[in-house]
Design an enzyme around this catalytic site. Sequence first.
Site, PDB file in Angstrom:
ATOM      1  N   GLY A  23      57.472  66.079  57.197  1.00  0.00           N
ATOM      2  CA  GLY A  23      56.208  65.382  57.417  1.00  0.00           C
ATOM      3  C   GLY A  23      55.239  66.279  58.145  1.00  0.00           C
ATOM      4  N   GLY A  26      48.236  65.879  62.275  1.00  0.00           N
ATOM      5  CA  GLY A  26      47.128  66.702  62.735  1.00  0.00           C
ATOM      6  C   GLY A  26      47.572  67.755  63.740  1.00  0.00           C
ATOM      7  N   GLY A  28      51.034  68.836  64.237  1.00  0.00           N
ATOM      8  CA  GLY A  28      52.189  69.669  63.943  1.00  0.00           C
ATOM      9  C   GLY A  28      52.856  69.334  62.625  1.00  0.00           C
ATOM     10  N   ASP A 143      47.870  55.947  72.096  1.00  0.00           N
ATOM     11  CA  ASP A 143      47.322  56.039  70.735  1.00  0.00           C
ATOM     12  C   ASP A 143      48.112  55.135  69.793  1.00  0.00           C
ATOM     13  OD1 ASP A 143      46.118  56.838  68.383  1.00  0.00           O
ATOM     14  OD2 ASP A 143      47.119  58.787  68.309  1.00  0.00           O
TER      15      ASP A 143
HETATM   16  N1  LIG Z   1      61.525  62.084  64.207  1.00  0.00           N
HETATM   17  C1  LIG Z   1      61.105  62.200  62.956  1.00  0.00           C
HETATM   18  N2  LIG Z   1      61.949  62.141  61.927  1.00  0.00           N
HETATM   19  C2  LIG Z   1      61.529  62.263  60.648  1.00  0.00           C
HETATM   20  N3  LIG Z   1      60.244  62.434  60.312  1.00  0.00           N
HETATM   21  C3  LIG Z   1      59.337  62.496  61.291  1.00  0.00           C
HETATM   22  C4  LIG Z   1      59.705  62.383  62.657  1.00  0.00           C
HETATM   23  N4  LIG Z   1      58.590  62.476  63.422  1.00  0.00           N
HETATM   24  C5  LIG Z   1      57.586  62.644  62.568  1.00  0.00           C
HETATM   25  N5  LIG Z   1      58.001  62.664  61.290  1.00  0.00           N
HETATM   26  C6  LIG Z   1      57.171  62.838  60.080  1.00  0.00           C
HETATM   27  O1  LIG Z   1      56.184  63.816  60.345  1.00  0.00           O
HETATM   28  C7  LIG Z   1      54.882  63.249  60.298  1.00  0.00           C
HETATM   29  C8  LIG Z   1      54.030  63.859  61.399  1.00  0.00           C
HETATM   30  O2  LIG Z   1      54.618  63.570  62.664  1.00  0.00           O
HETATM   31  P1  LIG Z   1      53.746  63.210  63.929  1.00  0.00           P
HETATM   32  O3  LIG Z   1      53.034  61.941  63.717  1.00  0.00           O
HETATM   33  O4  LIG Z   1      54.631  63.328  65.108  1.00  0.00           O
HETATM   34  O5  LIG Z   1      52.725  64.452  63.897  1.00  0.00           O
HETATM   35  P2  LIG Z   1      51.328  64.699  64.614  1.00  0.00           P
HETATM   36  O6  LIG Z   1      50.869  66.011  64.102  1.00  0.00           O
HETATM   37  O7  LIG Z   1      51.470  64.554  66.078  1.00  0.00           O
HETATM   38  O8  LIG Z   1      50.451  63.547  64.027  1.00  0.00           O
HETATM   39  P3  LIG Z   1      49.067  62.975  64.605  1.00  0.00           P
HETATM   40  O9  LIG Z   1      48.031  63.933  64.188  1.00  0.00           O
HETATM   41  O10 LIG Z   1      48.978  61.644  63.937  1.00  0.00           O
HETATM   42  O11 LIG Z   1      49.250  62.885  66.097  1.00  0.00           O
HETATM   43  C9  LIG Z   1      55.091  61.762  60.428  1.00  0.00           C
HETATM   44  O12 LIG Z   1      54.090  61.023  59.814  1.00  0.00           O
HETATM   45  C10 LIG Z   1      56.427  61.563  59.751  1.00  0.00           C
HETATM   46  O13 LIG Z   1      56.259  61.508  58.359  1.00  0.00           O
END
Ligand SMILES: Nc1ncnc2c1ncn2[C@@H]1O[C@H](COP(=O)(O)OP(=O)(O)OP(=O)(O)O)[C@@H](O)[C@H]1O
Length: 294
Positions: A23, A26, A28, A143
């Site tokens: 996944g 924004g 990571g 958030d």
């Molecule tokens: N623990 C996990 N196990 C499996 N997939 C995950 C996990 N954490 C996140 N993902 C996948 O990765 C994607 C991105 O993760 P996450 O929301 O933590 O990223 P982010 O870059 O912080 O997003 P945002 O920009 O929304 O803050 C999620 O939408 C999900 O599909």
Amino acid sequence: MNAKVREVFTLRGEALKLGEIVGQGGEGAVYDLAAHKNHVAKIYHRPLEQQRIDKIRAMGKIKTDSLEKLTAWPTGLVCSKDSKPIGLIMPKISGRKSIHHLYSPKSRRTDFQRVDWRFLTRVAANTARAFAAVHDNACVIGDVNHGGVLVAQDATVRLIDCDSFQVSYLGQQYLCEVGIETFTPPDLQGRSFSGIVRTPNHDNFGLAVMVFLLLFTGKHPFAGRYAGTGDMPISKAIEEYRFPYGANAAAVEMARPPSSPELAIVGPRLAKMFEDAFSQRGTSAGRPVARNWV
Ligand SMILES: Nc1ncnc2c1ncn2[C@@H]1O[C@H](COP(=O)(O)OP(=O)(O)OP(=O)(O)O)[C@@H](O)[C@H]1O
Ligand SMILES: [Mg+2]
């Protein structure tokens, strides 16, 4: 920026090979770990600020059984070859769909096997349980958004994106400086999140919105018809306590959207909780807390 990273290191120096991307967001990208099937690594797109590094370390210390069960709580940092922290390790969550697949009427039929009132109320209660676990540990989600709650076919729920939570540990506060308008309480509408200390009462607004979305097939509680002049976007309706399903709706010149059910369909107890969560009273005296929805 970190697209070419193929190998990361734990703080103890163990090398971890990154597998497929599971996944992206924004902040990571999340990767499988070849040698640890039950864990994934989130590698940030940009260099990590010291505050975030300290927050992830603190989260590793806070970990409890309920947080482990109900969230993807980070267990530690991962570093690049030159020992710079570039990401975190957390349990892998699989076989789940984001909660908006459940509340939006189009996807719920294809993505969930059996969606009836009982299932929806169980998911609502389980979401509230997960919020309560975070609050019990002096953290705040901050958030609240539809991408952060993952639901399984058995109605259990797990929260992801935990590194954005506000965390308190040993007198230090690590903030959450982002948010989404439609889950933001009236008292924070239109303000910058930067430097703001979030409270469980702020989360409790987002939680009430999420429960409402579940029980009213994806209709936002503040989307309605406005009888006054000009536009009434959701953010403004939230800020001005114009809840179109409430007893006060006519007085605030709002009506429910066409063909939407009345608030009473959820029964008197939940109806009162929504009224409390979405009123001025909720801001000043406190909204229903997460455990009240369980
Ligand atoms: N623990 C996990 N196990 C499996 N997939 C995950 C996990 N954490 C996140 N993902 C996948 O990765 C994607 C991105 O993760 P996450 O929301 O933590 O990223 P982010 O870059 O912080 O997003 P945002 O920009 O929304 O803050 C999620 O939408 C999900 O599909
Ligand atoms: Mg994030």
